[in-house]
Design a protein around this motif. Structure first.
Motif, PDB file in Angstrom:
ATOM      1  N   GLU A 116      -2.246 -13.847  12.835  1.00 20.01           N
ATOM      2  CA  GLU A 116      -2.482 -12.579  12.127  1.00 20.01           C
ATOM      3  C   GLU A 116      -3.945 -12.298  11.849  1.00 20.01           C
ATOM      4  OE1 GLU A 116       0.051 -12.626   8.645  1.00 20.01           O
ATOM      5  OE2 GLU A 116       1.763 -13.017   9.941  1.00 20.01           O
ATOM      6  N   SER A 117      -4.831 -12.833  12.651  1.00 19.55           N
ATOM      7  CA  SER A 117      -6.257 -12.611  12.397  1.00 19.55           C
ATOM      8  C   SER A 117      -6.913 -11.669  13.401  1.00 19.55           C
ATOM      9  CB  SER A 117      -7.000 -13.954  12.409  1.00 19.55           C
ATOM     10  OG  SER A 117      -6.836 -14.611  13.653  1.00 19.55           O
ATOM     11  N   ILE A 118      -6.390 -11.583  14.614  1.00 15.63           N
ATOM     12  CA  ILE A 118      -7.085 -10.826  15.648  1.00 15.63           C
ATOM     13  C   ILE A 118      -7.115  -9.329  15.338  1.00 15.63           C
ATOM     14  CG2 ILE A 118      -5.102 -10.400  17.186  1.00 15.63           C
ATOM     15  CD1 ILE A 118      -7.081 -11.213  19.508  1.00 15.63           C
ATOM     16  N   GLY A 119      -6.161  -8.862  14.550  1.00 22.02           N
ATOM     17  CA  GLY A 119      -6.145  -7.453  14.169  1.00 22.02           C
ATOM     18  C   GLY A 119      -7.284  -7.049  13.263  1.00 22.02           C
ATOM     19  N   HIS A 120      -7.944  -8.023  12.635  1.00 22.76           N
ATOM     20  CA  HIS A 120      -9.092  -7.736  11.775  1.00 22.76           C
ATOM     21  C   HIS A 120     -10.396  -7.677  12.571  1.00 22.76           C
ATOM     22  CE1 HIS A 120      -7.119  -7.923   7.925  1.00 22.76           C
ATOM     23  NE2 HIS A 120      -6.614  -9.116   8.177  1.00 22.76           N
ATOM     24  N   MET A 121     -10.349  -8.009  13.839  1.00 20.39           N
ATOM     25  CA  MET A 121     -11.574  -8.161  14.618  1.00 20.39           C
ATOM     26  C   MET A 121     -11.868  -6.893  15.414  1.00 20.39           C
ATOM     27  SD  MET A 121     -10.954 -12.144  15.651  1.00 20.39           S
ATOM     28  CE  MET A 121     -10.269 -13.253  14.400  1.00 20.39           C
ATOM     29  N   ASP A 159       0.185 -10.462  16.486  1.00 18.59           N
ATOM     30  CA  ASP A 159      -0.505  -9.185  16.295  1.00 18.59           C
ATOM     31  C   ASP A 159       0.536  -8.105  16.025  1.00 18.59           C
ATOM     32  OD1 ASP A 159      -2.548  -7.337  16.152  1.00 18.59           O
ATOM     33  OD2 ASP A 159      -3.176  -7.528  18.242  1.00 18.59           O
ATOM     34  N   PHE A 160       0.072  -6.978  15.514  1.00 15.73           N
ATOM     35  CA  PHE A 160       0.925  -5.822  15.304  1.00 15.73           C
ATOM     36  C   PHE A 160       0.841  -4.895  16.517  1.00 15.73           C
ATOM     37  CE2 PHE A 160      -0.522  -7.214  11.108  1.00 15.73           C
ATOM     38  CZ  PHE A 160       0.696  -7.381  10.467  1.00 15.73           C
ATOM     39  N   PHE A 161       1.895  -4.117  16.749  1.00 14.78           N
ATOM     40  CA  PHE A 161       1.870  -3.142  17.828  1.00 14.78           C
ATOM     41  C   PHE A 161       2.840  -2.013  17.512  1.00 14.78           C
ATOM     42  CE2 PHE A 161       5.536  -5.667  18.854  1.00 14.78           C
ATOM     43  CZ  PHE A 161       6.400  -4.831  19.563  1.00 14.78           C
ATOM     44  N   GLU A 162       2.802  -0.978  18.320  1.00 16.28           N
ATOM     45  CA  GLU A 162       3.647   0.191  18.131  1.00 16.28           C
ATOM     46  C   GLU A 162       4.944   0.021  18.928  1.00 16.28           C
ATOM     47  OE1 GLU A 162       2.973   4.973  18.408  1.00 16.28           O
ATOM     48  OE2 GLU A 162       2.412   3.781  20.158  1.00 16.28           O
ATOM     49  N   THR A 201      -7.524  -3.157  13.041  1.00 20.65           N
ATOM     50  CA  THR A 201      -7.594  -2.269  14.196  1.00 20.65           C
ATOM     51  C   THR A 201      -6.252  -2.302  14.915  1.00 20.65           C
ATOM     52  OG1 THR A 201      -8.492  -4.054  15.557  1.00 20.65           O
ATOM     53  CG2 THR A 201     -10.074  -2.582  14.498  1.00 20.65           C
ATOM     54  N   TRP A 202      -6.020  -1.301  15.711  1.00 24.11           N
ATOM     55  CA  TRP A 202      -4.707  -1.058  16.305  1.00 24.11           C
ATOM     56  C   TRP A 202      -4.740  -1.352  17.792  1.00 24.11           C
ATOM     57  CZ3 TRP A 202      -0.086  -0.933  14.712  1.00 24.11           C
ATOM     58  CH2 TRP A 202       0.939  -0.149  15.265  1.00 24.11           C
ATOM     59  N   VAL A 203      -3.815  -2.166  18.279  1.00 30.60           N
ATOM     60  CA  VAL A 203      -3.761  -2.463  19.711  1.00 30.60           C
ATOM     61  C   VAL A 203      -2.952  -1.414  20.464  1.00 30.60           C
ATOM     62  CG1 VAL A 203      -1.691  -3.914  19.696  1.00 30.60           C
ATOM     63  CG2 VAL A 203      -3.478  -4.335  21.393  1.00 30.60           C
ATOM     64  N   LEU A 230       6.666  -0.122  13.351  1.00 29.46           N
ATOM     65  CA  LEU A 230       5.601  -1.125  13.331  1.00 29.46           C
ATOM     66  C   LEU A 230       6.157  -2.433  13.861  1.00 29.46           C
ATOM     67  CD1 LEU A 230       2.765  -2.126  12.530  1.00 29.46           C
ATOM     68  CD2 LEU A 230       3.668  -2.592  10.239  1.00 29.46           C
ATOM     69  N   GLY A 231       5.605  -2.909  14.958  1.00 28.74           N
ATOM     70  CA  GLY A 231       6.102  -4.118  15.585  1.00 28.74           C
ATOM     71  C   GLY A 231       5.188  -5.307  15.374  1.00 28.74           C
ATOM     72  N   TYR A 232       5.704  -6.488  15.708  1.00 33.44           N
ATOM     73  CA  TYR A 232       4.978  -7.744  15.511  1.00 33.44           C
ATOM     74  C   TYR A 232       5.249  -8.602  16.741  1.00 33.44           C
ATOM     75  CZ  TYR A 232       3.246 -11.778  12.780  1.00 33.44           C
ATOM     76  OH  TYR A 232       2.540 -12.857  12.315  1.00 33.44           O
ATOM     77  N   LEU A 233       4.199  -9.050  17.397  1.00 31.58           N
ATOM     78  CA  LEU A 233       4.343  -9.782  18.651  1.00 31.58           C
ATOM     79  C   LEU A 233       3.751 -11.183  18.562  1.00 31.58           C
ATOM     80  CD1 LEU A 233       1.338  -9.935  20.252  1.00 31.58           C
ATOM     81  CD2 LEU A 233       1.811  -7.505  20.551  1.00 31.58           C
TER      82      LEU A 233
END
Length: 283
Positions: free
Chosen positions: A144-149, A173-176, A198-200, A271-274
């Protein structure tokens, strides 16, 4: 509708200061892990603090570790997953956080748990790993850290450089999952803005990101059903029970802001989680 992906990316130093402020919150909350939980299914009645360990264990299993291996934990937070990884595998772990306060608390926890022989905590920027030689790690974990980068490809390139050939990286990470209805936009925007993420976009974006970083994709799994909704449902009840009604989230103390924003996402199933696993090609 979807998140505004043109929004300015978070600055690592600002993310660090955000988590400096959260240290008091996370060390006093029932689940100090500050991570999502993982439940096997409806039959799994684990509380959030147990489910967060289950998520850590799931990610660690993807790395195929054992004694003598060396692991980099990108965005280690308070060090709870870092310590668990070392204890369950016998691997040596270096945890990095850009929060001075998290690093302080994590180092103290490492000493308290008697894990200093296997775990080292460092303050640093996960996008710049110059302190670590190329090929110096057998695995990299990013829970759960890469979304902050600011840029996922940059982070994965940096991680790939420090991996030995054949080494693995596992991240969440989160995704749509689906287009976001207009009436859910505000809740999702508030979450990503408040927590400087940030949003992938869609999950299909990841294979190209992984390939551009010089890595080979091993698996890409949607684990939303096992994680998202029940995590938000189990946000510390003291937070939710004490929220003023109606609440202007921006005027609430930081702890209450966390609860208010999280509760607003309970029914945002879009809101998804991968979970992603990749490896550096080589022997």
């Amino acid at each position: 509708m979807t998140l505004d992906t043109t929004a300015e990316a978070p600055v690592p130093e600002e993310v660090g200061r955000l988590y400096d402020r959260f240290v008091t919150l996370t060390t006093e909350a029932p689940s100090s892990n500050m991570h999502y939980g993982y439940w096997e299914g409806p039959h799994d009645t684990a509380p959030l603090e147990v489910a967060t360990d289950q998520l850590t264990d799931l990610l660690v299993r993807q790395l195929e570790l054992g004694p003598g291996r060396r692991v980099l934990d990108l965005g280690c937070g308070l060090g709870i997953p870092t310590i668990r990884l070392a204890r369950t595998t016998g691997a040596e772990v270096v945890g990095i956080t850009n929060s001075h306060e998290q690093a302080r608390v994590a180092r103290a926890l490492v000493e308290k748990e008697g894990m200093a022989h296997l775990v080292t905590i460092a303050h640093g920027d996960a996008t710049e790993l110059a302190a670590h030689p190329s090929g110096s790690f057998d695995a990299v974990m990013a829970l759960e850290s890469i979304g902050h980068m600011p840029d996922r490809e940059t982070v994965l390139k940096s991680a790939a450089r420090v991996l030995r050939p054949g080494g693995r990286i596992a991240l969440t990470d989160f995704f749509e999952r689906a287009p976001l209805p207009a009436d859910k936009q505000e809740a999702l925007d508030a979450y990503f803005t408040k927590f400087m993420m940030t949003w992938v976009g869609q999950i299909d974006a990841y294979p190209g990101i992984v390939r551009a970083a010089g890595l080979r994709l091993s698996s890409l799994t949607d684990i939303s059903e096992q994680t998202i909704r029940r995590t938000f449902q189990q946000v510390p009840r003291s937070v939710v029970d004490n929220l003023p009604k109606p609440a202007d989230v921006s005027q609430l103390p930081e702890m209450d802001q966390f609860g208010a924003v999280a509760i607003g996402l309970v029914d945002v199933w879009e809101l998804g989680y991968l979970m992603l696993v990749a490896e550096l090609p080589g022997d």
